[in-house]
Motif scaffolding. Structure first.
Motif, mmCIF file in Angstrom:
data_model
loop_
_atom_site.group_PDB
_atom_site.id
_atom_site.type_symbol
_atom_site.label_atom_id
_atom_site.label_comp_id
_atom_site.label_asym_id
_atom_site.label_seq_id
_atom_site.Cartn_x
_atom_site.Cartn_y
_atom_site.Cartn_z
ATOM 1 N N GLY A 13 -61.031 -77.926 5.722
ATOM 2 C CA GLY A 13 -59.908 -78.047 6.638
ATOM 3 C C GLY A 13 -59.238 -76.738 6.994
ATOM 4 O O GLY A 13 -58.108 -76.720 7.493
ATOM 5 N N LYS A 14 -59.916 -75.616 6.764
ATOM 6 C CA LYS A 14 -59.318 -74.309 7.031
ATOM 7 C C LYS A 14 -59.575 -73.848 8.465
ATOM 8 O O LYS A 14 -60.507 -74.306 9.125
ATOM 9 N N VAL A 15 -58.723 -72.930 8.910
ATOM 10 C CA VAL A 15 -58.971 -72.232 10.162
ATOM 11 C C VAL A 15 -59.884 -71.052 9.845
ATOM 12 O O VAL A 15 -59.559 -70.208 9.007
ATOM 13 N N VAL A 16 -61.033 -71.003 10.491
ATOM 14 C CA VAL A 16 -61.974 -69.902 10.309
ATOM 15 C C VAL A 16 -61.875 -68.984 11.519
ATOM 16 O O VAL A 16 -62.043 -69.425 12.660
ATOM 17 N N VAL A 17 -61.596 -67.714 11.270
ATOM 18 C CA VAL A 17 -61.486 -66.717 12.332
ATOM 19 C C VAL A 17 -62.598 -65.696 12.123
ATOM 20 O O VAL A 17 -62.621 -64.991 11.110
ATOM 21 N N SER A 18 -63.520 -65.624 13.078
ATOM 22 C CA SER A 18 -64.679 -64.753 12.930
ATOM 23 C C SER A 18 -64.699 -63.665 13.999
ATOM 24 O O SER A 18 -64.517 -63.936 15.189
ATOM 25 N N ASP A 19 -64.932 -62.447 13.551
ATOM 26 C CA ASP A 19 -65.159 -61.320 14.452
ATOM 27 C C ASP A 19 -66.653 -61.314 14.782
ATOM 28 O O ASP A 19 -67.467 -60.875 13.987
ATOM 29 N N ARG A 20 -66.995 -61.866 15.923
ATOM 30 C CA ARG A 20 -68.341 -62.034 16.486
ATOM 31 C C ARG A 20 -69.027 -63.305 15.985
ATOM 32 O O ARG A 20 -68.797 -63.776 14.889
ATOM 33 N N TYR A 21 -69.898 -63.818 16.896
ATOM 34 C CA TYR A 21 -70.693 -65.007 16.586
ATOM 35 C C TYR A 21 -71.873 -65.035 17.553
ATOM 36 O O TYR A 21 -72.412 -63.975 17.914
ATOM 37 N N VAL A 22 -72.259 -66.196 18.033
ATOM 38 C CA VAL A 22 -73.473 -66.354 18.840
ATOM 39 C C VAL A 22 -73.403 -65.600 20.164
ATOM 40 O O VAL A 22 -74.397 -65.014 20.610
ATOM 41 N N ASP A 23 -72.239 -65.588 20.813
ATOM 42 C CA ASP A 23 -72.135 -64.918 22.112
ATOM 43 C C ASP A 23 -72.596 -63.469 22.050
ATOM 44 O O ASP A 23 -73.158 -62.944 23.015
ATOM 45 N N SER A 24 -72.349 -62.819 20.915
ATOM 46 C CA SER A 24 -72.755 -61.415 20.781
ATOM 47 C C SER A 24 -74.272 -61.267 20.833
ATOM 48 O O SER A 24 -74.792 -60.332 21.448
ATOM 49 N N MET A 25 -74.999 -62.178 20.207
ATOM 50 C CA MET A 25 -76.452 -62.096 20.244
ATOM 51 C C MET A 25 -76.965 -62.328 21.661
ATOM 52 O O MET A 25 -77.878 -61.636 22.132
ATOM 53 N N LEU A 26 -76.376 -63.286 22.359
ATOM 54 C CA LEU A 26 -76.795 -63.540 23.736
ATOM 55 C C LEU A 26 -76.471 -62.353 24.642
ATOM 56 O O LEU A 26 -77.222 -62.048 25.577
#
Length: 220
Positions: free
Chosen positions: A90-103
């Motif tokens: 139930g946490k908020v996950v904040v990520s610096d980069r994900y799939v869009d970067s690979m595309l």
């Protein structure tokens, strides 16, 4: 604790201020008493940290397909070991980069087939999509081109980074309900306020405003 987790991703070119805004959002979540996890790609797992060294080392001589597969491997490990457990809690996950970067980087930047990359990324992540992707946008000439101590991808050249930028904008335009596109390297406070408003809307509550300073030119 939230009834369900929330997945927020920050995207954009190199040196556009993603890490600054990730920290600002983390501070707001902390002050608001919201359980959260701050993470990044590539490298925020034990295996991923080794992959990151290969990917960003200017001395690494990687074929474009090898580079892409390494990014996909990092994403598979990251989603399984970090993102999904936090969302399940139930946490908020904040990520610096994900799939869009690979595309953007391996697709538009390296010129690899976008459909193949999208399928690979979908397989690696189990189809997990962010609830919100924040894209920080600026001409590469005003960001990475002025930086020093460049890593392997940052050294790819202005034309490469211009293609990357256009890919981020095209991805956002294709699914506007899931994206927030903001100008990069302007007021940290104003940008952070727009992001807090968007995330607060998803959470159904206002976030506490943290004390923020305007940093120098070096951004992540």
């Amino acid at each position: 604790m939230l009834d369900r987790g929330l997945f927020i991703v920050f995207e954009g070119g190199d040196r556009v201020g993603k890490s600054t805004q990730v920290r600002a959002l983390a501070a707001a979540l902390e002050l608001s008493g919201i359980d959260h996890v701050i993470t990044f790609e590539p490298g925020d797992t034990a295996a991923g940290s080794q992959v990151r060294q290969l990917l960003l080392d200017p001395e690494s001589d990687l074929d474009d397909r090898c580079e892409t597969l390494l990014y996909a491997a990092d994403k598979a490990q990251h989603v399984t070991r970090v993102v999904l457990p936090a969302l399940a809690a139930g946490k908020v996950v904040v990520s610096d980069r994900y799939v869009d970067s690979m595309l953007a980087y391996q697709g538009s930047g390296r010129g690899l087939d976008g459909g193949t990359l999208a399928a690979l990324a979908d397989w690696a992540t189990g189809g997990l999509r962010p609830d919100l992707t924040v894209v920080l946008d600026i001409e590469p000439a005003h960001a990475v081109a002025q930086a020093r101590d460049l890593d392997r991808l940052e050294q790819a050249g202005t034309d490469f980074h211009a293609r990357v930028r256009e890919s981020f904008l095209a991805q956002a335009a294709a699914d506007p309900d899931r994206y927030l596109v903001l100008p990069a390297l302007v007021s940290v406070r104003d940008t952070a306020a727009r992001i807090r408003e968007a995330v607060g809307g998803l959470l159904g509550r206002e976030l506490v405003v943290p004390e923020l300073s305007e940093p120098g030119r070096r951004h992540g």
